[in-house]
Scaffold this active site. Structure first.
Site, PDB file in Angstrom:
ATOM      1  N   CYS A   1      -4.550   2.547  -3.904  1.00  0.00           N
ATOM      2  CA  CYS A   1      -3.346   2.977  -3.198  1.00  0.00           C
ATOM      3  C   CYS A   1      -2.231   1.819  -3.439  1.00  0.00           C
ATOM      4  O   CYS A   1      -1.587   1.576  -2.412  1.00  0.00           O
ATOM      5  CB  CYS A   1      -3.599   3.165  -1.733  1.00  0.00           C
ATOM      6  SG  CYS A   1      -4.735   4.776  -1.454  1.00  0.00           S
TER       7      CYS A   1
ATOM      8  N   LYS B   1     -10.853  -0.881   9.635  1.00  0.00           N
ATOM      9  CA  LYS B   1     -10.988  -2.142   8.580  1.00  0.00           C
ATOM     10  C   LYS B   1     -11.563  -3.190   9.450  1.00  0.00           C
ATOM     11  O   LYS B   1     -11.888  -4.229   9.050  1.00  0.00           O
ATOM     12  CB  LYS B   1      -9.843  -2.269   8.070  1.00  0.00           C
ATOM     13  CG  LYS B   1      -9.316  -1.230   7.294  1.00  0.00           C
ATOM     14  CD  LYS B   1      -8.103  -1.710   6.293  1.00  0.00           C
ATOM     15  CE  LYS B   1      -7.287  -0.570   5.443  1.00  0.00           C
ATOM     16  NZ  LYS B   1      -7.836   0.281   4.528  1.00  0.00           N
TER      17      LYS B   1
ATOM     18  N   GLN C   1      -4.534  -5.547   6.436  1.00  0.00           N
ATOM     19  CA  GLN C   1      -5.664  -6.504   5.716  1.00  0.00           C
ATOM     20  C   GLN C   1      -5.644  -7.722   6.468  1.00  0.00           C
ATOM     21  O   GLN C   1      -6.417  -8.629   5.900  1.00  0.00           O
ATOM     22  CB  GLN C   1      -5.432  -6.366   4.361  1.00  0.00           C
ATOM     23  CG  GLN C   1      -5.429  -5.263   3.480  1.00  0.00           C
ATOM     24  CD  GLN C   1      -6.808  -4.707   3.450  1.00  0.00           C
ATOM     25  OE1 GLN C   1      -7.811  -5.509   3.470  1.00  0.00           O
ATOM     26  NE2 GLN C   1      -7.182  -3.359   3.244  1.00  0.00           N
TER      27      GLN C   1
ATOM     28  N   ASP D   1       2.954  -5.201   7.873  1.00  0.00           N
ATOM     29  CA  ASP D   1       1.610  -4.346   7.743  1.00  0.00           C
ATOM     30  C   ASP D   1       0.584  -5.204   7.683  1.00  0.00           C
ATOM     31  O   ASP D   1       0.306  -5.708   6.723  1.00  0.00           O
ATOM     32  CB  ASP D   1       1.594  -3.486   6.439  1.00  0.00           C
ATOM     33  CG  ASP D   1       0.378  -2.529   6.457  1.00  0.00           C
ATOM     34  OD1 ASP D   1      -0.592  -2.922   7.064  1.00  0.00           O
ATOM     35  OD2 ASP D   1       0.412  -2.057   5.190  1.00  0.00           O
TER      36      ASP D   1
ATOM     37  N   HIS E   1       0.858  -1.283   0.049  1.00  0.00           N
ATOM     38  CA  HIS E   1       0.027  -0.248  -0.126  1.00  0.00           C
ATOM     39  C   HIS E   1       0.818   1.303   0.166  1.00  0.00           C
ATOM     40  O   HIS E   1       2.199   1.103   0.733  1.00  0.00           O
ATOM     41  CB  HIS E   1      -0.657   0.077   1.380  1.00  0.00           C
ATOM     42  CG  HIS E   1      -1.958   0.844   1.388  1.00  0.00           C
ATOM     43  ND1 HIS E   1      -1.600   2.374   1.878  1.00  0.00           N
ATOM     44  CD2 HIS E   1      -3.182   0.921   1.128  1.00  0.00           C
ATOM     45  CE1 HIS E   1      -2.690   2.965   1.703  1.00  0.00           C
ATOM     46  NE2 HIS E   1      -3.849   2.172   1.368  1.00  0.00           N
TER      47      HIS E   1
HETATM   48  C1  LIG Z   1      -2.319  -2.992   3.446  1.00  0.00           C
HETATM   49  C2  LIG Z   1      -2.635  -1.667   3.993  1.00  0.00           C
HETATM   50  N1  LIG Z   1      -1.634  -1.070   4.651  1.00  0.00           N
HETATM   51  C3  LIG Z   1      -2.168   0.160   5.045  1.00  0.00           C
HETATM   52  C4  LIG Z   1      -3.325   1.027   4.970  1.00  0.00           C
HETATM   53  C5  LIG Z   1      -3.672   2.298   5.539  1.00  0.00           C
HETATM   54  O1  LIG Z   1      -4.428   2.205   6.428  1.00  0.00           O
HETATM   55  P1  LIG Z   1      -4.903   3.593   7.024  1.00  0.00           P
HETATM   56  O2  LIG Z   1      -5.515   4.492   5.820  1.00  0.00           O
HETATM   57  O3  LIG Z   1      -6.119   3.368   7.934  1.00  0.00           O
HETATM   58  O4  LIG Z   1      -3.718   4.229   7.625  1.00  0.00           O
HETATM   59  C6  LIG Z   1      -4.319   0.073   4.317  1.00  0.00           C
HETATM   60  C7  LIG Z   1      -5.511   0.857   4.075  1.00  0.00           C
HETATM   61  O5  LIG Z   1      -6.193   1.187   3.049  1.00  0.00           O
HETATM   62  C8  LIG Z   1      -4.017  -1.184   3.900  1.00  0.00           C
HETATM   63  O6  LIG Z   1      -4.829  -1.649   3.246  1.00  0.00           O
END
Ligand SMILES: Cc1ncc(COP(=O)(O)O)c(C=O)c1O
Lengths: 151, 418
Positions: B376, B236, B213, B210, B133
């Site tokens: 993203c 999420k 998900q 990370d 992401h």
């Molecule tokens: C794999 C992953 N990492 C990071 C994020 C970022 O999350 P947040 O926007 O809540 O900081 C997301 C969410 O879109 C994600 O899917």
């Protein structure tokens, strides 16, 4: 169905049979993207004095952004710059109307096929798609003019 | 249709989520398939937020009055719940942030300002992957630009998995940090943690996972993962927005410097210098997202009561069914693994040459909410030579009937643009 107000026949026609697509010789080139959805356009303008000789473009994107580029090409090529800028302003006004502007005859006369995008203005997420090529054209034109000045 | 195995009682679960009864576009019931972007919130979480504001609201850690004590107990209680949820050895290893992005940025900044042996500088390397992401790419690009460290990454195979064939060249003695996603938000791929952690440990590199998900969808055990840091985001996983988590190993949190300075994170302050509170407070400057943490605590209770293993099994069944049904749609190409094996419930696809924007618009008209764009994760789109994808992502309340609705919706899309 509401969808038909966005996807007017005219728009789908331009999408399937785009006008002036492909990159040709130009005085300035820009690359614009719509960061939220990945639509992209590379666009060149060719001027002769104050007359727009060509607007050529290549890009990828949804039907709205592609059709809009095609309509824009049709509307501005062959026109005087100040005239084309006026068309752009009216189109911008329509697209920012949030669906509240009912195009009248005068507007229709200026915008021709572009008036079909009135329905798109109701969908905030798609307004940027419709404006992408116009913004690119405006930017490329400004660059071409400033390059000419500094030359 | 043969009945699917391992499904949850979605009829009961859906009663907890008022929004799933919403009608859109003149009487169509919403089919919410954008769970990878954010989940819906059960009444239990909404009630916890309300109860907090109606009964207990105060600032934390500083008052001597009843409300301050209650608010502090609720906030710190949420930390206990999250610690248990991820099997953290200590509650003090759980740092509350505002989202996963902040958690990831926090680690990047800790390392940028750290002393040896953690320091990231021009002699060292940072490793990420091509399926991250943007929140797990940009902080490392920034760190790399500021320190001169080299940024490297694992590429992807044609079927949407990490290409680890060159792991010994990518992760080397120079590597200081390896940061990767446990589950891809765009392709659903579940990555092989063990192989990466083993190699990182061999060369003495830190590992940040990370789990944005993963935490919502499967049991998460930070000790079993073997990483040094794990980041995820509350919204999420049935929690509110504005709350994220960074788990880090205690010794590291003791050694590494704070990033943001402010109230809460100090021990003593003079005009010349300050000393810092121990972790986790050292990393929580200023008034924290108190209600949001309490909401996340309620979400964790909710998910735990259902059982993360059961949620995982449910989503696996739904994913298996969805992949099978989607592959029946003419001209549809899944971007990512085309079986349910080692994949989560986010499924990206392209439909002929119909742009995802148009796919999403026509689906929306039928009440079906999907995500379109690059999610993203633009490098993934570049890797597969596509401008964008349409992504359907499922959760514990998703049903086979919703998969069917999606497939029918796509038929409609094909007719519309056919
Ligand atoms: C794999 C992953 N990492 C990071 C994020 C970022 O999350 P947040 O926007 O809540 O900081 C997301 C969410 O879109 C994600 O899917």
């Amino acid at each position: 169905m509401k969808l038909d107000s966005m996807y007017q026949e005219v728009i789908l026609d331009h999408y399937k049979h785009p006008h002036g697509r492909g990159l040709r010789d130009g005085d300035a080139e820009v690359h614009h993207v719509n960061p939220t959805c990945g639509d992209e356009i590379t666009l060149r303008v060719k001027l002769d004095g104050s007359k727009i000789v060509d607007v050529s473009y290549e890009g990828q994107g949804c039907s709205i952004s592609q059709a809009s580029a095609s309509v824009m090409n049709e509307l501005v090529v062959g026109r005087e710059l100040d005239e084309a800028m006026k068309v752009q302003e009216v189109f911008l006004e329509l697209m920012q109307s949030k669906g509240k502007l009912e195009p009248d005859d005068a507007m229709e006369e200026v915008l021709e096929d572009a008036v079909a995008f009135a329905g798109v203005s109701k969908y905030p997420a798609r307004v940027k798609c419709a404006l992408l090529s116009w913004m690119a054209w405006k930017d490329a034109t400004a660059q071409a003019l400033s390059e000419r000045e500094s030359a | 249709m043969t009945p699917l195995h391992g499904l949850l009682d979605t009829e009961a679960i859906r009663k907890d989520f008022p929004i799933l009864d919403r009608m859109v576009h003149d009487g169509k019931k919403i089919v919410y398939l954008d769970n990878a972007a954010t989940s819906q919130k059960p009444r239990q979480v909404l009630d916890a937020l309300n109860a907090y504001y109606e009964q207990h609201n105060a600032n934390v850690h500083r008052g001597v009055h009843v409300l301050a004590e209650e608010a502090t107990a609720l906030y710190e209680g949420a930390r206990d719940k999250v610690a248990a949820f991820i099997n953290a050895p200590s509650r003090d290893e759980v740092i509350f942030t505002k989202n996963a992005s902040e958690s990831l940025n926090l680690v990047a900044n800790m390392l940028g300002w750290a002393d040896e042996p953690y320091r990231v500088d021009r002699e060292t390397e940072i490793v990420i992957t091509e399926m991250e992401h943007h929140s797990n790419i940009v902080p490392w690009q920034l760190l790399s630009q500021r320190t001169g460290a080299k940024l490297k990454w694992f590429g992807l195979t044609d079927d949407g998995r990490l290409d680890l064939s060159d792991i010994d060249q990518v992760i080397t003695e120079k590597t200081k940090i390896v940061s990767f996603t446990l589950v891809s938000n765009i392709m659903g791929t579940i990555n092989p943690v063990d192989a990466i952690v083993r190699r990182a440990q061999d060369v003495g590199a830190l590992v940040l996972i990370d789990a944005s998900q993963a935490a919502p969808h499967m049991p998460l055990d930070v000790q079993a993962l073997g990483a040094d840091f794990v980041a995820f985001t509350g919204h999420k996983m049935c929690g509110p927005t504005g709350i994220g988590v960074l788990w880090g190993r205690q010794e590291l949190l003791e050694d590494l410097p704070p990033f943001l300075g402010g109230g809460e994170m100090i021990e003593t302050v003079s005009m010349h210098s300050s000393t810092y509170a121990p972790a986790p407070h050292k990393f929580e400057a200023g008034t924290p997202p108190i209600a949001q943490a309490v909401g996340l605590g309620a979400a964790v209770d909710y998910l735990t009561a259902i059982g993360m293993d059961k949620i995982e099994a449910h989503e696996h069944a739904i994913t298996e069914y969805a992949v099978k049904r989607l592959l029946e749609v003419p001209d549809l190409r899944i971007i990512g693994p085309t079986t349910a094996e080692d994949r989560g419930a986010a499924i990206s696809f392209v439909l002929g040459d119909i742009h995802p924007h148009d796919v999403g618009q026509v689906l929306d008209e039928q009440g079906i909410a999907v995500r379109v764009g690059h999610h993203c994760a633009r490098p993934v789109c570049l890797r597969y030579g596509i401008p964008a994808t349409t992504r359907a992502s499922f959760y514990l309340y998703s049903t086979p009937a919703e998969v069917d609705a999606l497939v029918e919706g796509l038929e409609h899309v094909r007719n519309f643009f056919g």
